[in-house]
Design a protein around this motif. Structure first.
Motif, PDB file in Angstrom:
ATOM      1  N   ARG A   1       0.870  -1.235   0.026  1.00  0.00           N
ATOM      2  CA  ARG A   1       0.010   0.019  -0.047  1.00  0.00           C
ATOM      3  C   ARG A   1       0.788   1.237   0.054  1.00  0.00           C
ATOM      4  O   ARG A   1       0.637   2.240  -0.811  1.00  0.00           O
ATOM      5  CB  ARG A   1      -0.903   0.114   1.288  1.00  0.00           C
ATOM      6  CG  ARG A   1      -1.510   1.440   1.527  1.00  0.00           C
ATOM      7  CD  ARG A   1      -2.624   0.999   2.679  1.00  0.00           C
ATOM      8  NE  ARG A   1      -3.749   0.331   2.068  1.00  0.00           N
ATOM      9  CZ  ARG A   1      -4.951   0.739   2.154  1.00  0.00           C
ATOM     10  NH1 ARG A   1      -5.413   1.611   3.007  1.00  0.00           N
ATOM     11  NH2 ARG A   1      -5.961  -0.032   1.677  1.00  0.00           N
ATOM     12  N   ARG A   2       1.990   1.207   0.729  1.00  0.00           N
ATOM     13  CA  ARG A   2       2.868   2.318   0.716  1.00  0.00           C
ATOM     14  C   ARG A   2       3.352   2.545  -0.566  1.00  0.00           C
ATOM     15  O   ARG A   2       3.816   3.763  -0.996  1.00  0.00           O
ATOM     16  CB  ARG A   2       3.909   2.320   1.834  1.00  0.00           C
ATOM     17  CG  ARG A   2       3.324   2.156   3.264  1.00  0.00           C
ATOM     18  CD  ARG A   2       4.013   1.524   4.327  1.00  0.00           C
ATOM     19  NE  ARG A   2       3.621   1.240   5.684  1.00  0.00           N
ATOM     20  CZ  ARG A   2       3.842   0.167   6.188  1.00  0.00           C
ATOM     21  NH1 ARG A   2       4.980  -0.516   6.268  1.00  0.00           N
ATOM     22  NH2 ARG A   2       2.856  -0.429   7.456  1.00  0.00           N
ATOM     23  N   VAL A   3       4.133   1.497  -1.076  1.00  0.00           N
ATOM     24  CA  VAL A   3       4.692   1.674  -2.336  1.00  0.00           C
ATOM     25  C   VAL A   3       3.778   2.199  -3.435  1.00  0.00           C
ATOM     26  O   VAL A   3       4.102   2.911  -4.375  1.00  0.00           O
ATOM     27  CB  VAL A   3       5.245   0.114  -2.817  1.00  0.00           C
ATOM     28  CG1 VAL A   3       6.000   0.443  -4.180  1.00  0.00           C
ATOM     29  CG2 VAL A   3       6.544  -0.030  -1.616  1.00  0.00           C
ATOM     30  N   GLY A   4       2.683   1.628  -3.311  1.00  0.00           N
ATOM     31  CA  GLY A   4       1.478   1.818  -4.327  1.00  0.00           C
ATOM     32  C   GLY A   4       1.146   3.402  -4.113  1.00  0.00           C
ATOM     33  O   GLY A   4       0.992   4.092  -5.377  1.00  0.00           O
ATOM     34  N   LEU A   5       1.121   3.956  -3.078  1.00  0.00           N
ATOM     35  CA  LEU A   5       0.958   5.143  -2.737  1.00  0.00           C
ATOM     36  C   LEU A   5       1.902   6.344  -3.535  1.00  0.00           C
ATOM     37  O   LEU A   5       1.654   7.285  -4.117  1.00  0.00           O
ATOM     38  CB  LEU A   5       0.715   5.497  -1.324  1.00  0.00           C
ATOM     39  CG  LEU A   5       0.381   7.133  -1.005  1.00  0.00           C
ATOM     40  CD1 LEU A   5      -1.131   7.590  -1.214  1.00  0.00           C
ATOM     41  CD2 LEU A   5       0.532   7.401   0.579  1.00  0.00           C
ATOM     42  N   VAL A   6       3.263   5.915  -3.190  1.00  0.00           N
ATOM     43  CA  VAL A   6       4.138   6.642  -3.940  1.00  0.00           C
ATOM     44  C   VAL A   6       4.291   6.698  -5.366  1.00  0.00           C
ATOM     45  O   VAL A   6       4.277   7.409  -6.051  1.00  0.00           O
ATOM     46  CB  VAL A   6       5.733   6.296  -2.908  1.00  0.00           C
ATOM     47  CG1 VAL A   6       6.867   7.055  -3.804  1.00  0.00           C
ATOM     48  CG2 VAL A   6       5.478   6.636  -1.602  1.00  0.00           C
TER      49      VAL A   6
ATOM     50  N   GLY B   1       6.430  -1.894 -11.431  1.00  0.00           N
ATOM     51  CA  GLY B   1       6.604  -3.064 -11.718  1.00  0.00           C
ATOM     52  C   GLY B   1       6.940  -4.051 -10.549  1.00  0.00           C
ATOM     53  O   GLY B   1       6.817  -5.121 -10.510  1.00  0.00           O
ATOM     54  N   ALA B   2       7.618  -3.419  -9.343  1.00  0.00           N
ATOM     55  CA  ALA B   2       8.009  -4.115  -8.422  1.00  0.00           C
ATOM     56  C   ALA B   2       6.610  -4.615  -7.758  1.00  0.00           C
ATOM     57  O   ALA B   2       6.515  -5.746  -7.333  1.00  0.00           O
ATOM     58  CB  ALA B   2       8.559  -3.194  -7.318  1.00  0.00           C
ATOM     59  N   LEU B   3       5.590  -3.786  -7.613  1.00  0.00           N
ATOM     60  CA  LEU B   3       4.386  -4.315  -7.074  1.00  0.00           C
ATOM     61  C   LEU B   3       3.767  -5.561  -7.918  1.00  0.00           C
ATOM     62  O   LEU B   3       3.126  -6.249  -7.147  1.00  0.00           O
ATOM     63  CB  LEU B   3       3.047  -3.063  -7.087  1.00  0.00           C
ATOM     64  CG  LEU B   3       3.427  -2.033  -6.191  1.00  0.00           C
ATOM     65  CD1 LEU B   3       2.418  -0.780  -6.364  1.00  0.00           C
ATOM     66  CD2 LEU B   3       3.119  -2.390  -4.862  1.00  0.00           C
ATOM     67  N   VAL B   4       3.918  -5.423  -9.129  1.00  0.00           N
ATOM     68  CA  VAL B   4       3.550  -6.569  -9.991  1.00  0.00           C
ATOM     69  C   VAL B   4       4.251  -7.869  -9.713  1.00  0.00           C
ATOM     70  O   VAL B   4       3.785  -9.129  -9.319  1.00  0.00           O
ATOM     71  CB  VAL B   4       3.208  -6.242 -11.450  1.00  0.00           C
ATOM     72  CG1 VAL B   4       2.962  -7.614 -12.448  1.00  0.00           C
ATOM     73  CG2 VAL B   4       2.082  -5.145 -11.574  1.00  0.00           C
ATOM     74  N   PHE B   5       5.596  -7.656  -9.894  1.00  0.00           N
ATOM     75  CA  PHE B   5       6.531  -8.813 -10.143  1.00  0.00           C
ATOM     76  C   PHE B   5       7.054  -9.333  -8.543  1.00  0.00           C
ATOM     77  O   PHE B   5       7.353 -10.537  -8.427  1.00  0.00           O
ATOM     78  CB  PHE B   5       7.551  -8.669 -11.108  1.00  0.00           C
ATOM     79  CG  PHE B   5       7.011  -8.301 -12.557  1.00  0.00           C
ATOM     80  CD1 PHE B   5       6.493  -9.263 -13.085  1.00  0.00           C
ATOM     81  CD2 PHE B   5       7.113  -6.987 -13.045  1.00  0.00           C
ATOM     82  CE1 PHE B   5       6.024  -9.197 -14.450  1.00  0.00           C
ATOM     83  CE2 PHE B   5       6.667  -6.732 -14.266  1.00  0.00           C
ATOM     84  CZ  PHE B   5       6.344  -7.695 -15.009  1.00  0.00           C
TER      85      PHE B   5
ATOM     86  N   SER C   1       5.481  -8.492  -5.710  1.00  0.00           N
ATOM     87  CA  SER C   1       4.114  -8.753  -4.640  1.00  0.00           C
ATOM     88  C   SER C   1       2.861  -9.190  -5.140  1.00  0.00           C
ATOM     89  O   SER C   1       1.992  -9.807  -4.618  1.00  0.00           O
ATOM     90  CB  SER C   1       3.626  -7.451  -3.941  1.00  0.00           C
ATOM     91  OG  SER C   1       4.679  -6.962  -3.296  1.00  0.00           O
ATOM     92  N   GLY C   2       2.957  -9.585  -6.604  1.00  0.00           N
ATOM     93  CA  GLY C   2       1.872 -10.277  -7.353  1.00  0.00           C
ATOM     94  C   GLY C   2       0.529  -9.526  -7.278  1.00  0.00           C
ATOM     95  O   GLY C   2      -0.487 -10.037  -7.638  1.00  0.00           O
ATOM     96  N   ILE C   3       0.686  -8.113  -7.075  1.00  0.00           N
ATOM     97  CA  ILE C   3      -0.607  -7.297  -7.236  1.00  0.00           C
ATOM     98  C   ILE C   3      -0.856  -7.235  -8.713  1.00  0.00           C
ATOM     99  O   ILE C   3      -0.089  -6.851  -9.391  1.00  0.00           O
ATOM    100  CB  ILE C   3      -0.365  -5.960  -6.933  1.00  0.00           C
ATOM    101  CG1 ILE C   3       0.234  -5.809  -5.361  1.00  0.00           C
ATOM    102  CG2 ILE C   3      -1.497  -5.045  -7.040  1.00  0.00           C
ATOM    103  CD1 ILE C   3      -0.644  -6.199  -4.156  1.00  0.00           C
ATOM    104  N   GLY C   4      -2.157  -7.726  -8.970  1.00  0.00           N
ATOM    105  CA  GLY C   4      -2.907  -7.534 -10.343  1.00  0.00           C
ATOM    106  C   GLY C   4      -2.681  -9.069 -11.161  1.00  0.00           C
ATOM    107  O   GLY C   4      -3.141  -8.977 -12.247  1.00  0.00           O
TER     108      GLY C   4
END
Ligand code: FES
Length: 310
Positions: free
Chosen positions: A118-123, A169-173, A175-178
């Protein structure tokens, strides 16, 4: 850098405020809420809408930067410089529109993330919004004939977009978001007994076949269905979910899956829940997998098993 951002707990407060604001906005749509959020989450597409829109954004803006660079090459005929500038302004316009769509769909996906993600996504979102503001100013400057300043602002915005894309890209690869997180599929095509039908009490029950976890539940009197054990959204254990009016409900973010197909009825999940044939023979629930599962999708097989004799 990503893990350093993930540790910034002070970001939680503005995050929850923004999340509440988004929830309030969507809930105020009343009956249209599910239609709108399903469209933004990508239920109609089978995966999130944000990644393709983000690709369109960076493609259009990369084109703008390339055309700007061409227009600055020395010794070019004036007509070619004018053409390059004109097309650069058009691709910039496409990039701004795609960026706005990307922000709206991204925020809708983001509101269900947790902690570090959530924090990385906000930034990621704030950085991209800053870049979009620069693109908008660049478009206005070009419109007013201030081409040099417009080109500089687009270049600066694009550098910021590249940094923001790294976080996305970090969120997807990482953390698997999406990504469809429903896990392993059952390939066994033989009917396999899993539990006595009498042990079903209206709640999904976890069973294991060939090392693959499934949940089995009674969907109507005398009818049973079997699904993958993890929600495709963020891998919630569906054994903690419940059946409500023909829908299996995810315990974490409330996605609804049709009990006769596993298809998403309401997001935030976009991919269907793996769905398997199930039947009851002599008081025992049997399940089997799909011989030809569709890659990356739930193994939806048209008919739900419903009792002896099948
Ligand atoms: S884990 Fe988010 S809806 Fe299921």
């Amino acid at each position: 850098m990503v893990s350093a951002i993930g540790r910034q707990e002070w970001l939680d407060r503005p995050s929850y405020r923004l999340e509440h604001l988004l929830s309030f906005g969507y809930n105020s749509l009343g009956r249209a809420r599910n239609t709108v959020t399903n469209a933004l989450n990508g239920v109609w597409l089978g995966h999130p809408v944000h990644p393709p829109l983000a690709s369109l954004t960076s493609g259009a803006l990369g084109t703008t930067v390339a055309l700007d660079a061409l227009s600055l090459l020395p010794g070019q005929p004036k007509s070619e410089v004018v053409d390059a500038s004109r097309f650069a302004a058009r691709s910039l316009g496409v990039g701004i529109l795609a960026s706005i769509g990307s922000a709206i769909t991204g925020a809708t996906d983001w509101q269900h993330t947790h902690e570090e993600d959530r924090r990385v996504g906000l930034v990621h979102g704030v950085v991209n919004l800053a870049a979009t503001a620069l693109y908008a100013q660049s478009w206005w400057d070009r419109h007013k004939g201030r081409h040099g300043r417009g080109i500089a602002l687009t270049a600066l915005g694009y550098a910021i977009t590249v940094g923001g894309s790294y976080l996305g890209g970090a969120l997807v690869f990482e953390s698997g978001i999406g990504i469809d997180q429903s896990g392993q599929r059952l390939r066994t095509t033989e009917w396999t007994p899993v539990l006595p039908a009498s042990s079903l009490n209206g709640k999904p029950v976890r069973v294991e076949v060939d090392g693959v976890g499934l949940v089995v539940c009674q969907t109507k009197p005398g009818e049973v269905s079997a699904f993958g054990e993890f929600c495709p959204h963020l891998a919630a254990p569906m054994a903690d979910g419940w059946v409500d009016r023909g829908r299996l409900v995810c315990p974490w973010h409330g996605s609804w899956f049709a009990t006769d197909s596993g298809q998403v009825v309401r997001g935030p999940a976009a991919a269907p829940l793996p769905y398997y044939e199930a039947r009851v023979i002599d008081g025992v629930v049997e399940v089997r997998g799909d011989e030809h599962p569709t890659p990356g999708r739930g193994t939806a097989i048209g008919n739900v098993g419903n009792g002896a004799g099948k």
